[in-house]
Design an enzyme around this catalytic site. Structure first.
Site, PDB file in Angstrom:
ATOM      1  N   GLY A 196       0.815  -1.217   0.000  1.00  0.00           N
ATOM      2  CA  GLY A 196       0.000   0.000   0.000  1.00  0.00           C
ATOM      3  C   GLY A 196       0.848   1.266   0.000  1.00  0.00           C
ATOM      4  O   GLY A 196       0.522   2.246  -0.688  1.00  0.00           O
ATOM      5  N   CYS A 256       1.654   1.916  11.809  1.00  0.00           N
ATOM      6  CA  CYS A 256       2.832   2.597  11.307  1.00  0.00           C
ATOM      7  C   CYS A 256       3.263   3.738  12.211  1.00  0.00           C
ATOM      8  O   CYS A 256       4.430   4.024  12.336  1.00  0.00           O
ATOM      9  CB  CYS A 256       2.551   3.129   9.913  1.00  0.00           C
ATOM     10  SG  CYS A 256       1.377   2.128   9.046  1.00  0.00           S
TER      11      CYS A 256
HETATM   12  N1  PLP Z   1      -2.962   2.925   3.665  1.00  0.00           N
HETATM   13  C1  PLP Z   1      -3.675   2.553   4.737  1.00  0.00           C
HETATM   14  C2  PLP Z   1      -5.042   3.135   4.945  1.00  0.00           C
HETATM   15  C3  PLP Z   1      -3.148   1.632   5.651  1.00  0.00           C
HETATM   16  O1  PLP Z   1      -3.857   1.268   6.714  1.00  0.00           O
HETATM   17  C4  PLP Z   1      -1.852   1.113   5.423  1.00  0.00           C
HETATM   18  C5  PLP Z   1      -1.233   0.184   6.387  1.00  0.00           C
HETATM   19  O2  PLP Z   1      -1.604   0.088   7.533  1.00  0.00           O
HETATM   20  C6  PLP Z   1      -1.163   1.512   4.273  1.00  0.00           C
HETATM   21  C7  PLP Z   1      -1.741   2.424   3.424  1.00  0.00           C
HETATM   22  C8  PLP Z   1       0.201   0.967   3.963  1.00  0.00           C
HETATM   23  O3  PLP Z   1       0.083  -0.333   3.438  1.00  0.00           O
HETATM   24  P1  PLP Z   1       1.345  -1.330   3.449  1.00  0.00           P
HETATM   25  O4  PLP Z   1       1.506  -1.771   4.858  1.00  0.00           O
HETATM   26  O5  PLP Z   1       0.947  -2.445   2.531  1.00  0.00           O
HETATM   27  O6  PLP Z   1       2.510  -0.575   2.928  1.00  0.00           O
END
Ligand code: PLP
Length: 390
Positions: A71, A325
């Site tokens: 993502g 994150c």
């Molecule tokens: N966007 C949203 C809304 C998310 O919740 C997350 C991860 O928690 C991401 C992007 C990032 O995705 P990835 O962990 O696959 O990089």
């Protein structure tokens, strides 16, 4: 000690069916999908099959799917790639104040490159203010990026309305659907989005793989140079095993999501009703109805959310204080603040996110531990005043 996992918004376990499809890829179909020999061609045909499964899951065509590392990369690429490819039309981008950092930090980067970014406010349920969107779109606006569903409170945006406005104003619409795919049926054609990011590890697929959907005909600049992979837009040898797992996870989501969502909603609502009846002075954050099935965000008055998380962890219960994150950063949630919570309320917030494997008995245990932990923390809280509710 038995552990109960209630952090499925941060990540999910890889399902057995997904793992079973992935395992032979490591040692049997291990070839480079770009190699012309039979082992390479085997890998390529697995990728083709996975691309079809991923595309079917969101009603896209296979040529509209680009595989990425997840993502975060999809969001970075969508914003930078669309902004750069369309900069001759204008330099204004619109997003919201409650986006994931992979959108917000990329917007900051684009501002340094000369783009102007408007960060739309949200109401107290987390919904983007449509009147503000209409107000801020102007002749220079080239891109609107609004997430489908928020990862901290679960609110689902009015995607069709936003897409329609963007179409009428001839502005591209990207949505971060990382928390939406798997939670409700996403049909990119019906929604009218131009680009969409999603990720495998949120839907019982492996980590480190995701996709960017780009509607046929939409111009996007390449992201990784140095190889002709992904039709010359994203160089680098593809992660065949991860992509195979992602494809299987998408196929499972497409066929199971009605049953799974029903179960998740049941668990979520059971949890909410128990917490509301057993613990005082709490506030459920996010939209009451327009929200994803598996997430509940609760502020516990007079309680430090992080301390609560650690007490629950000691009882074998895994939850989180905010987005996975940013939870390591000890920052106050920008999402909760944008929704009008005070810093104290934001810091007293814990996110519970359910998976299909959770049971009613687990919820009973979690609520009993939660009640004990909240009482313990309130007894030692310097903020505690016995009266008024939040
Ligand atoms: N966007 C949203 C809304 C998310 O919740 C997350 C991860 O928690 C991401 C992007 C990032 O995705 P990835 O962990 O696959 O990089």
């Amino acid at each position: 000690m038995q552990r109960i996992y209630l952090d499925n918004v941060a990540t999910t376990s890889v399902s057995n069916e997904v793992l079973t499809e992935m395992l032979p890829v490591f040692c049997e179909s291990f070839g480079n999908p770009n190699s012309l020999h039979s082992i390479g061609r085997d890998a390529q045909s697995l990728i083709d099959k996975a691309r079809d499964r991923v595309a079917n899951c969101i009603n896209a065509q296979r040529g509209e799917i680009y595989f990425t590392s997840g993502g975060t990369e999809s969001n970075n690429w969508a914003l930078i790639g669309l902004a750069m490819a369309n900069k001759s039309r204008g330099n204004h981008i619109i997003t919201s104040q409650i986006e994931h950092h992979s959108i917000l930090d990329t917007c900051k980067k684009l501002e340094k490159l000369g783009f102007e970014v408007t960060y739309l406010p949200v109401d107290k349920t987390g919904l983007v203010d449509i009147a503000s969107l209409l107000h801020y779109i102007n002749q220079k606006t080239i891109l609107v990026s609004i997430m489908s569903a928020n990862n901290e409170v679960g609110t689902i945006q009015n995607l069709k309305t936003i897409a329609k406005i963007c179409q009428e104003k001839n502005v591209l619409f990207h949505t971060d659907a990382v928390q939406a795919v798997g939670n409700f049926r996403i049909d990119v054609k019906d929604l009218g989005v131009d680009a969409m990011s999603f990720s495998a590890h949120k839907i019982h697929g492996p980590k480190g793989v995701g996709a960017l959907y780009v509607k046929k005909g939409v111009k996007i600049e390449e992201y990784l140079t140095g190889g002709e992979q992904e039709r010359g837009k994203r160089g680098g040898t593809l992660n065949t095993a991860g992509i195979v797992g992602f494809g299987k996870a998408c196929e499972i989501v497409s066929s199971n999501y009605t049953v799974d969502c029903k179960k998740l909603k049941y668990l979520r609502d059971y949890f909410i009703s128990k917490v509301e009846s057993e613990i005082e002075n709490i506030k459920i954050n996010g939209h009451l109805h327009q929200r994803i099935a598996n997430l509940v965000s609760i502020s516990f008055k007079y309680v430090d959310g992080e301390a609560l998380m650690y007490l629950l962890d000691m009882a074998g219960i895994c939850v989180s204080t905010g987005s996975a994150c940013s939870s390591g950063k000890h920052e106050i949630s920008h999402v909760l603040i944008a929704m009008g919570l005070t810093p104290e309320e934001a810091q007293s917030t814990v996110r519970f996110s359910f998976g299909v494997d959770n049971t009613r008995e687990e919820i009973d245990f979690v609520v009993s531990q939660l009640k004990k932990s909240v009482e313990k923390l309130r007894q030692i809280s310097p903020l505690k005043v016995t009266k008024n509710k939040v």
